[in-house]
Each structure stands twice: as C-alpha cells, then as structure tokens.
Design a protein around this motif. Structure first.
Motif, PDB file in Angstrom:
ATOM      1  N   PRO A 184      -1.051   5.508   6.469  1.00 46.60           N
ATOM      2  CA  PRO A 184      -0.147   4.744   5.430  1.00 46.60           C
ATOM      3  C   PRO A 184       0.406   5.830   4.736  1.00 46.60           C
ATOM      4  O   PRO A 184       0.170   6.568   3.853  1.00 46.60           O
ATOM      5  N   ARG A 318       9.080   1.094   7.855  1.00 49.03           N
ATOM      6  CA  ARG A 318       7.238   0.564   7.893  1.00 49.03           C
ATOM      7  C   ARG A 318       6.879   0.661   8.797  1.00 49.03           C
ATOM      8  O   ARG A 318       5.281   0.552   8.196  1.00 49.03           O
ATOM      9  N   VAL A 319       7.387   0.008   9.968  1.00 56.40           N
ATOM     10  CA  VAL A 319       5.631  -0.010  11.450  1.00 56.40           C
ATOM     11  C   VAL A 319       4.762   1.459  10.947  1.00 56.40           C
ATOM     12  O   VAL A 319       3.714   1.146  11.518  1.00 56.40           O
ATOM     13  N   HIS A 321       4.088   3.766   8.949  1.00 60.10           N
ATOM     14  CA  HIS A 321       3.330   3.670   7.564  1.00 60.10           C
ATOM     15  C   HIS A 321       2.562   2.224   6.939  1.00 60.10           C
ATOM     16  O   HIS A 321       2.689   2.723   5.749  1.00 60.10           O
ATOM     17  N   LEU A 322       2.373   1.804   7.914  1.00 58.98           N
ATOM     18  CA  LEU A 322       1.768   0.600   7.744  1.00 58.98           C
ATOM     19  C   LEU A 322       0.392   1.410   7.205  1.00 58.98           C
ATOM     20  O   LEU A 322      -0.462   2.074   7.710  1.00 58.98           O
ATOM     21  N   GLU A 327      -1.886  -6.143   9.361  1.00 63.85           N
ATOM     22  CA  GLU A 327      -0.785  -6.127  10.065  1.00 63.85           C
ATOM     23  C   GLU A 327      -0.382  -4.535  11.167  1.00 63.85           C
ATOM     24  O   GLU A 327       0.220  -4.079  12.146  1.00 63.85           O
ATOM     25  N   GLN A 328      -1.322  -4.097  10.262  1.00 58.12           N
ATOM     26  CA  GLN A 328      -2.088  -2.713  11.257  1.00 58.12           C
ATOM     27  C   GLN A 328      -2.478  -2.398  12.915  1.00 58.12           C
ATOM     28  O   GLN A 328      -2.263  -1.829  13.379  1.00 58.12           O
ATOM     29  N   ARG A 331      -0.350  -4.488  14.853  1.00 57.88           N
ATOM     30  CA  ARG A 331       0.869  -2.740  15.528  1.00 57.88           C
ATOM     31  C   ARG A 331      -0.007  -2.327  16.849  1.00 57.88           C
ATOM     32  O   ARG A 331       0.728  -1.692  17.580  1.00 57.88           O
TER      33      ARG A 331
END
Length: 356
Positions: A184, A318-319, A321-322, A327-328, A331
């Motif tokens: 994160p 963004r991707v 550091h989700l 959403e993580q 991914r």
C-alpha cells in the motif's frame, strides 16, 4: 554534419555513438565538471540490449537476469513471475557507471553547462555559462528531466508523482532475478548488478519533492515499512545511507523537434520507473534517430511506442500501490494468470532499419 549533443548520460552517449556510426561528427557537452562515478544499478531490457549490441557495445560486465518476481508486501507471496529468458537477447542488470563508460566513444566536453539555444535556420548556436558559444548543424537535447534544450523546442514542466526513490547498493549473493515487493502506497525493488552486489530501490510517498538528490538513512525509511515482510526490512536496515530523488514524468504530448533542435530520452518524455524503461526508451530514441533518413521524421516514428510505454509506467503509480482490499485482490489474480507473452510487445528486440 556537426552535431552537438547536450548531456552525457545514457541517452546522449548512445546517440553520439549511433550517429558516429552513420558518419556524423558528434560533440557531447556535459555540465558536470568530470565523469561521475555512479555505482548504482540499472536494468537494460532486451529491446535496449539488442540495440546496444548492434552498435558494438561490449556488455560483458552485465548480469543476465532470468526472471522478475512480484511479491506481496506482508508475507512475500509470489503474485506473478515473468520469464525474462524467453528472448533472443538477455535481460541485463549492471552498474550505471559501467554502462556509461562502455558507451563513451565520441568526444565529451565536461564543465559545459548549456543555458541558451538559438536556431537561426542555418545552424544552432549554443550558449554556455562561461559566456562562450558554439555552432552546430543540429543539436540534440539529451539533458534529462530538467532539460535546458527543451525551452527551444516546446517548454513543459515535468509532473511530480508524489513519490521519491531511495537507492543503495548492498553486498549480497542473491539469485539472478528482479524482485518487486508491492504494498500500500510504496514498493521495494532488488536486483543483482555484479557478483556479490545487490541494487536496492525503495519508493515511498513524500508531500514535497527534494529539489536535488539528498542522502537518507535506512532507519528513516523503516517506519514506512511497518508490518512488511522481514526480508524487506532487513534490506532497508542494512542499506546504511541511500540517495533519494523525486520521481517525475511528463505526458508525451509536447513537440520533441523544432527546426534543427531535437529532444530524446527524459528531455522529451520522462517516464516513471515502474517498468524500468527510462534508459531503454532513450536508447531506442538514439538508434532510431541515427537511422532516420530525415531527422525531422524521428518524432513520428517514436511517439506511439513511447506513449504506450508512458501509459503503462503511469498505471504503475496506482497498480503497484493498491491498499489491501477488493481491487488489490483483482490485481493479484490477474498477475497470477498473466499471459507469459504479455511483455513481448515491449521486450522483443526491434528492427531499426532507416526510416522504419
């Protein structure tokens, strides 16, 4: 043609080498008073390695890397793995200073800081801080993020990402792979750069960007990694002192060429480092420019590919550091089932025939 190249980084030196191979008379102008001893690491993917080898650059000091692993921040779970050995040219990691030394063939004039650029139609006159001037048939700005040459082409201000990258080299005999720990708001990257040496890059948020590289200690960074896997914390703790720089990019929309003045690399299109393509795209710029039958056509040949690389790098902001959550998990599932050839469009060695 007598061509002035402003900047003696990887892009500028590759451009000088490639143009010299085509018969141009190149002079490289660098603001630093002397060559920098840069022992930090750099990744050169197969698309760029093939271009360098095609110019006859010796890369026998580099480390061939077999894979890239993406790992979860808290428990080290492998989220995805990319096979980097699937290409006919290896994916290489190395010390940045060794690469710039291998590229230096054209004359480099140190202590020459460019402050003015004037294209008078018959040539380009560069002015320097010491009050002297020099005239060239064409000028290529390879002077990086805060380019002085950019003002003569299309002024634009790079955009701060809200992140800083801290780099150090550690003694380690780890495996020949790139490892990226995703978490994160921050991430951590390691890869070998020589026998017994590991390059460490720690990316963390910062409200204000430092206006120049600063030195930070590992204990200042550790609070950003509370709860992270012990392997990450041990690396940061062992790093001692790291060099920290702000991370910027710039959408590739401004012109890169105007008259007899051209921009390449970070001077034209600074890219965030999340897919390690900044130097690689500068190298591609250099060999494309050298093989253009009409230098004014360079930008048209490069713009679409650079935009694709830029957008993928920007998405990493963004991707990578989700925060933990739905959403993580989406991914992570996508990474686990990714097509083995998903990066072929980027890494596959390219043809640089004139006009292609």
């Amino acid at each position: 043609m007598r061509i002035g190249i402003v900047g003696a980084g990887i892009g500028g030196l590759t451009t000088a080498l490639a143009l010299t191979r085509q018969g141009a008379d190149c002079v490289v102008l660098e603001q630093r008073p002397e060559p920098a001893e840069d022992g930090t690491g750099i990744q050169i993917s197969p698309n760029a390695a093939a271009a360098l080898l095609g110019l006859g650059v010796r890369l026998d000091f580099a480390v061939p890397v077999a894979s890239r692993e993406l790992r979860r921040w808290a428990d080290g779970t492998v989220l995805g793995r990319t096979d980097l050995s699937r290409y006919r040219v290896p994916y290489l990691t190395m010390r940045r200073g060794q690469l710039t030394e291998a590229l230096r063939e054209a004359p480099v004039h140190f202590g020459r800081r460019c402050v003015t650029v004037c294209d008078d139609g018959a040539g380009v006159v560069l002015g320097f801080t010491d009050g002297t001037e020099d005239r060239f048939d064409a000028v290529i700005g390879a002077d990086g993020l805060h380019s002085a040459v950019r003002a003569a082409v299309g002024p634009a201000d790079p955009r701060y990402s809200g992140l800083v990258a801290s780099r150090a080299v550690l003694p380690s005999a780890g495996p020949h792979r790139v490892t990226v720990w995703l978490g994160p708001g921050r991430h951590c990257v390691t890869y070998p750069i020589a026998p017994g040496l590991l390059n460490l890059v720690v990316v963390t948020p910062a409200d204000q960007p430092p206006d120049r590289p600063v030195r930070v200690t590992g204990d200042r960074l550790l609070p950003y990694f509370d709860g992270w896997h012990p392997a990450v914390r041990e690396l940061i703790d062992a790093a001692g002192e790291l060099e920290q720089r702000a991370l910027y990019d710039l959408p590739p929309v401004s012109p890169w060429c105007r008259g007899r003045v051209m921009l390449i690399g970070d001077a034209a299109h600074p890219i965030l480092p999340f897919i390690a393509q900044g130097a690689a795209q500068a190298i591609e710029d250099a060999v494309t420019l050298a093989r253009c039958t009409d230098l004014s056509g360079f930008e048209a040949l490069r713009r679409d590919r650079v935009r694709q690389v830029y957008e993928m790098s920007r998405a990493g902001l963004r991707v990578h550091h989700l925060p933990d959550g739905a959403e993580q998990r989406i991914r992570d599932a996508a990474l686990a089932t990714a097509d083995p050839g998903a990066h072929d469009w980027l890494y596959r060695p390219r043809s640089y025939a004139a006009g292609s």
